[in-house]
Design an enzyme around this catalytic site. Structure first.
Site, PDB file in Angstrom:
ATOM      1  N   GLY A 208       0.822  -1.209   0.000  1.00  0.00           N
ATOM      2  CA  GLY A 208       0.000   0.000   0.000  1.00  0.00           C
ATOM      3  C   GLY A 208       0.848   1.247   0.000  1.00  0.00           C
ATOM      4  O   GLY A 208       2.053   1.184  -0.260  1.00  0.00           O
ATOM      5  N   ASN A 209       0.228   2.381   0.242  1.00  0.00           N
ATOM      6  CA  ASN A 209       0.985   3.629   0.363  1.00  0.00           C
ATOM      7  C   ASN A 209       0.328   4.512   1.416  1.00  0.00           C
ATOM      8  O   ASN A 209      -0.708   4.158   1.978  1.00  0.00           O
ATOM      9  CB  ASN A 209       1.093   4.324  -1.001  1.00  0.00           C
ATOM     10  CG  ASN A 209      -0.255   4.707  -1.552  1.00  0.00           C
ATOM     11  OD1 ASN A 209      -0.944   5.546  -1.001  1.00  0.00           O
ATOM     12  ND2 ASN A 209      -0.661   4.039  -2.640  1.00  0.00           N
ATOM     13  N   ARG A 210       0.945   5.654   1.670  1.00  0.00           N
ATOM     14  CA  ARG A 210       0.548   6.434   2.838  1.00  0.00           C
ATOM     15  C   ARG A 210      -0.502   7.501   2.549  1.00  0.00           C
ATOM     16  O   ARG A 210      -0.754   8.359   3.379  1.00  0.00           O
ATOM     17  CB  ARG A 210       1.803   7.062   3.453  1.00  0.00           C
ATOM     18  CG  ARG A 210       2.777   6.008   3.922  1.00  0.00           C
ATOM     19  CD  ARG A 210       4.090   6.608   4.338  1.00  0.00           C
ATOM     20  NE  ARG A 210       3.925   7.530   5.442  1.00  0.00           N
ATOM     21  CZ  ARG A 210       4.811   8.442   5.776  1.00  0.00           C
ATOM     22  NH1 ARG A 210       5.924   8.572   5.088  1.00  0.00           N
ATOM     23  NH2 ARG A 210       4.598   9.243   6.792  1.00  0.00           N
TER      24      ARG A 210
END
Ligand SMILES: Cc1cc2nc3c(=O)[nH]c(=O)nc-3n(C[C@H](O)[C@H](O)[C@H](O)COP(=O)(O)O)c2cc1C
Length: 408
Positions: A208-210
């Site tokens: 995922g990413n932030r």
């Protein structure tokens, strides 16, 4: 700290004004509540006095030496009337001054935001619509009401937007002025993608990413405040839907691609006027997704995770866009030895072919999940517009100011 007058008229949604008052004081503003006499049938003066720290009066005959009917309006930085009843809109449009709130509206030099709430019939009545048009023509902001449950079993347009949405838009009016919330997206269709995609590795884990989705949420909220019909394609965002915005939840980049292309009308059907791609779409995904959980010290323990490329949604949108459709990309960039943030962004704009690219400098992790942001908007015509540091709603308002003149 700004001086805000919170006008409250006599509608059942007056109870939400207490929550709005709380949100505005917690944001650091000095808020003075000016209810109509009718409003006090719904919420007592003591509630507004205790939460604002100021006395509450409804008529022009109290505190006469202070000349409150003139001074409160003259010294305000912003006036928000929530809820604004049909009656209050009529009195404001007629320029009456028969209570302290309407007198205040006549003496205010600052942005004024009306937040209507009433039954659908009252809202749609030509008399109310004419009053709204008059107030907008004079420069006031009149937010479109939310659609949903009204008093009793009825539902339809006329609901007061939730206090956190009103507080966020009030902040936009305060910092960017009344022009930032003109009703000039009325009749336009807008699609915004937000959040970060998650690419599964096994039934439990993902890459995922932030991205929190907050910037996309703010763009959707401001567009809805300006009257647009807004769809948010939301990848894994844990935020309440902004008022008047339809949310289409997605998980992976592939799901986001399908939803954005469908909502934009890229395959035919109703097309969007503007598509804003704020979502952080994963460039890569694991080449295979294990059907069962990968376990340590077992045959399934991976030595490495091979990745494959995801589709480039922004580039595909540009190729398939309908005539006249504006495509706005977002780029979270960091500088490196190959070039600074803007050099990378200019190259990306040229590569993707979108109309505008909003560039965030994410060196040092200063953007993700935070309520504030700053950006530069690069246009295909070579221009660059700097958006100063501010709340994500203020940045959203500034982005719309650069998009609007480019709409056909
Ligand atoms: C229970 C109740 C709920 C009401 N809700 C609304 C409302 O949501 N919107 C509205 O425009 N009028 C509503 N009204 C009618 C207003 O209270 C009435 O028009 C009044 O004159 C408004 O005065 P004001 O605008 O000076 O506060 C409601 C009345 C009652 C009795």
């Amino acid at each position: 700290m700004s001086r805000i007058v919170l006008g409250v008229a006599g509608g059942v949604a007056a109870y939400k004004a207490a929550l709005l008052l709380r949100a505005l004081t917690e944001a650091g503003h000095d808020v003075r509540v000016v209810p109509t006499p009718g409003a006090l049938n719904f919420v007592g003066a003591a509630t507004f006095e205790a939460l604002s720290g100021h006395p509450v009066t409804t008529d022009v005959w109290s505190d006469v030496p202070e000349v409150a009917h003139v001074r409160i309006g003259q010294t305000a930085d912003l006036v928000v009337v929530a809820p604004a009843t049909a009656d209050l809109l009529a009195r404001a449009a007629a320029g009456r001054a028969d209570d302290l709130l309407t007198a205040t509206l006549l003496t205010a030099h600052c942005p004024v935001v009306f937040v209507p709430a009433m039954h659908t019939e009252m809202w749609l009545h030509p008399a109310t619509q004419d009053n709204v048009a008059t107030l907008r023509r004079r420069g006031s902001i009149v937010l479109p009401p939310a659609v949903g449950r009204l008093t009793g079993p009825d539902s339809g347009p006329g609901r007061l937007p939730e206090p956190h949405d009103v507080a966020a838009l009030a902040q936009v009016a305060l910092t960017a002025g009344a022009g930032a919330l003109r009703a000039d997206l009325t009749g336009r269709r807008v699609v915004v993608s937000a959040g970060g995609t998650r690419e599964p590795l096994d039934p439990v884990r993902y890459l995922g990413n932030r991205s929190s989705g907050r910037q996309g949420w703010a763009l959707a909220r401001v567009a809805a405040g300006r009257g647009a019909e807004v769809t948010l394609v939301a990848a894994n965002v844990d935020l309440p839907a902004p008022f008047g915005v339809r949310v289409v939840p997605v998980g992976t980049a592939e799901e986001l691609r399908a939803a954005v292309l469908a909502e934009a009308g890229s395959g035919g059907g109703v097309t969007a006027d503007v598509v804003v791609m704020t979502a952080a779409v994963a460039d890569f995904r694991p080449a295979t997704v294990a059907a069962t959980k990968l376990k340590k010290d077992s045959a399934s323990e991976p030595a490495a995770v091979p990745l494959v490329r995801n589709p480039d949604v922004l580039a595909e949108l540009v190729t398939k866009r309908a005539p006249g459709q504006l495509v706005v990309g977002f780029a979270a960039e960091t500088g490196d030895e190959a070039g600074d943030v803007l050099a990378h962004a200019r190259a990306k704009l040229a590569r993707k072919g979108c109309d505008l690219l909003v560039v965030n400098d994410v060196s040092g992790g200063g953007v993700f999940g935070r309520p504030d942001n700053a950006a530069v908007v690069l246009a295909a015509d070579g221009s660059a517009t700097e958006i100063p540091h501010g709340t994500k709603d203020a940045v959203a308002a500034a982005v719309w100011q650069t998009v609007l003149p480019r709409l056909p």
